[in-house]
Design an enzyme around this catalytic site. Structure first.
Site, PDB file in Angstrom:
ATOM      1  N   LYS A 179       6.862  -1.924   1.718  1.00 54.42           N
ATOM      2  CA  LYS A 179       5.838  -1.140   2.876  1.00 54.42           C
ATOM      3  C   LYS A 179       4.247  -1.681   2.226  1.00 54.42           C
ATOM      4  O   LYS A 179       4.119  -1.675   0.965  1.00 54.42           O
ATOM      5  CB  LYS A 179       4.782   0.287   2.086  1.00 54.42           C
ATOM      6  CG  LYS A 179       4.022   0.956   2.380  1.00 54.42           C
ATOM      7  CD  LYS A 179       4.077   2.906   2.165  1.00 54.42           C
ATOM      8  CE  LYS A 179       3.218   3.419   3.468  1.00 54.42           C
ATOM      9  NZ  LYS A 179       3.486   3.524   4.854  1.00 54.42           N
ATOM     10  N   TYR A 183       1.044  -1.142   0.111  1.00 54.87           N
ATOM     11  CA  TYR A 183       0.415  -0.287   0.330  1.00 54.87           C
ATOM     12  C   TYR A 183       1.291   1.048   0.127  1.00 54.87           C
ATOM     13  O   TYR A 183       2.201   1.194   0.250  1.00 54.87           O
ATOM     14  CB  TYR A 183      -0.751   0.083   0.881  1.00 54.87           C
ATOM     15  CG  TYR A 183      -0.538   0.649   2.263  1.00 54.87           C
ATOM     16  CD1 TYR A 183       0.594  -0.305   3.419  1.00 54.87           C
ATOM     17  CD2 TYR A 183      -0.818   1.709   2.992  1.00 54.87           C
ATOM     18  CE1 TYR A 183       1.032  -0.039   4.511  1.00 54.87           C
ATOM     19  CE2 TYR A 183       0.014   1.995   3.911  1.00 54.87           C
ATOM     20  CZ  TYR A 183       0.423   1.541   5.013  1.00 54.87           C
ATOM     21  OH  TYR A 183       0.977   2.083   6.222  1.00 54.87           O
TER      22      TYR A 183
HETATM   23  N1  PDD Z   1       3.222   5.703   5.805  1.00 56.59           N
HETATM   24  N2  PDD Z   1       7.745   4.870   8.463  1.00 56.59           N
HETATM   25  C1  PDD Z   1       6.727   3.749   8.009  1.00 56.59           C
HETATM   26  C2  PDD Z   1       7.065   2.554   9.271  1.00 56.59           C
HETATM   27  C3  PDD Z   1       5.543   4.471   7.809  1.00 56.59           C
HETATM   28  O1  PDD Z   1       4.661   3.880   7.822  1.00 56.59           O
HETATM   29  C4  PDD Z   1       5.773   6.044   6.345  1.00 56.59           C
HETATM   30  C5  PDD Z   1       4.376   6.193   5.926  1.00 56.59           C
HETATM   31  C6  PDD Z   1       6.741   5.933   6.020  1.00 56.59           C
HETATM   32  C7  PDD Z   1       6.789   8.017   5.586  1.00 56.59           C
HETATM   33  O2  PDD Z   1       6.870   7.446   4.352  1.00 56.59           O
HETATM   34  P1  PDD Z   1       6.728   8.679   3.415  1.00 56.59           P
HETATM   35  O3  PDD Z   1       7.468  10.535   3.741  1.00 56.59           O
HETATM   36  O4  PDD Z   1       6.799   8.480   2.418  1.00 56.59           O
HETATM   37  O5  PDD Z   1       5.038   8.551   3.547  1.00 56.59           O
HETATM   38  C8  PDD Z   1       8.224   5.951   7.254  1.00 56.59           C
HETATM   39  C9  PDD Z   1       2.135   5.948   5.831  1.00 56.59           C
HETATM   40  C10 PDD Z   1       2.170   7.509   6.686  1.00 56.59           C
HETATM   41  C11 PDD Z   1       1.044   5.570   6.205  1.00 56.59           C
HETATM   42  O6  PDD Z   1       0.842   4.224   6.980  1.00 56.59           O
HETATM   43  O7  PDD Z   1       0.208   5.640   6.048  1.00 56.59           O
END
Ligand code: PDD
Length: 288
Positions: free
Chosen positions: A150, A33
């Protein structure tokens, strides 16, 4: 303010958005996701997020629908929801299959797009900073469920945030890697200003390569702010930092002013955090 879901090729209301109990996303977290935010009503850094979705899917051997199909579905769902600013969650599961762990037993990926009002931190949280708690839950080992992927398997992060909330009501949990280095937040990356240098755990520590993290590193270099991606960031170093902030797509740059109950710096968002926040907002303004 509304929520719309694109599922199985059509857009529906949240109460009509249902997946099969045989979907492997539901059974095993066998999915990938992304969360993408809009700025000025337009998607910010969608290309980078969809690139990461592709990398995650590739690592899991999960077939994605064509990129144009995903982009079209996102655009349609944003229009249908009609919010001023949106938070877009793009999910692709490996689809439904028999009760067989073998990923080859399912090859009909399911695309789900959830669009809701962007939400995110309040102006007070940006003005005063938030609290974090360094928790005992360890970040997944890269050789297990690699944090660089992710995936929908977020139980580790769920448990970490639960620990932070139970312990002190902290806004975000900070997880350490198995070697003891600070890794990242449960849904954010972490930066600290230590001895005049901006430090963030390097990708090899075992973290998600945050899209926002990458933009902040580029901005810092462009502003000649000394910065380094470090192979080890001790919890004590983080606790003693002059400034700390979190990054993620929906939050942008969010200052941290309390770590495990102790005040960070002067207890207010610091000058480097404010400078980078201004630069990040300007970048988002220019590119959307
Ligand atoms: N999460 N680290 C983790 C474990 C995350 O789940 C996320 C983002 C980030 C930050 O990544 P980015 O800058 O690409 O959004 C770092 C999103 C907000 C979520 O879980 O919905």
């Amino acid at each position: 303010m509304s929520i719309r879901v694109h599922i199985d090729g059509r857009i529906c209301l949240p109460e009509d958005a249902k997946v099969s109990v045989f979907d492997r996303g539901f059974l095993y977290g066998d999915s990938v996701y992304e969360t993408i935010a809009t700025v000025h009503g337009r998607l910010f850094a969608a290309g980078e997020h969809l690139d990461r979705l592709e990398r995650s899917a590739q690592r899991l051997g999960l077939r994605l629908p064509p990129r144009a199909e995903i982009e079209g579905a996102i655009a349609q769902t944003i229009t249908a929801a009609g919010n001023a600013e949106s938070r877009v969650r793009v999910v692709v599961t490996r689809g439904a299959g028999l009760f067989d762990l073998d990923p080859a037993s399912a090859d009909d990926p399911r695309l789900v797009i959830i669009v809701q009002p962007r939400g995110g931190p309040t102006p007070e949280m940006y003005a005063n900073g938030v609290s974090v708690e360094i928790v005992s839950v360890t970040r997944n080992l890269p050789g297990a469920i690699d944090p660089a992927v992710k995936s929908g398997n977020y139980l580790n992060n769920v448990l970490a945030l639960g620990e932070a909330r139970r312990r002190s009501g902290a806004y975000e949990a900070i997880l350490c890697a198995a070697n003891g280095s600070v890794a990242e937040g449960s849904s954010s990356n972490v930066f600290a200003l230590i001895a005049g240098q901006l430090r963030t755990p390097a990708l090899q520590v075992g973290i998600l390569a945050g899209v926002t993290r990458d933009k902040v590193l580029r901005l810092a270099r462009g502003l000649s702010i000394p910065c380094d991606e470090v192979a080890f960031l001790g919890p004590d170093e983080l606790r003693g930092a002059d400034e700390i902030f979190l990054t993620s797509a929906v939050r942008g740059i969010l200052p941290v002013t309390t770590v495990n109950g102790a005040q960070v710096g002067h207890g207010k968002p610091g000058p480097i955090t404010r400078r980078l926040t201004d630069a990040y907002r300007a970048l988002a303004h220019e590119t959307t």
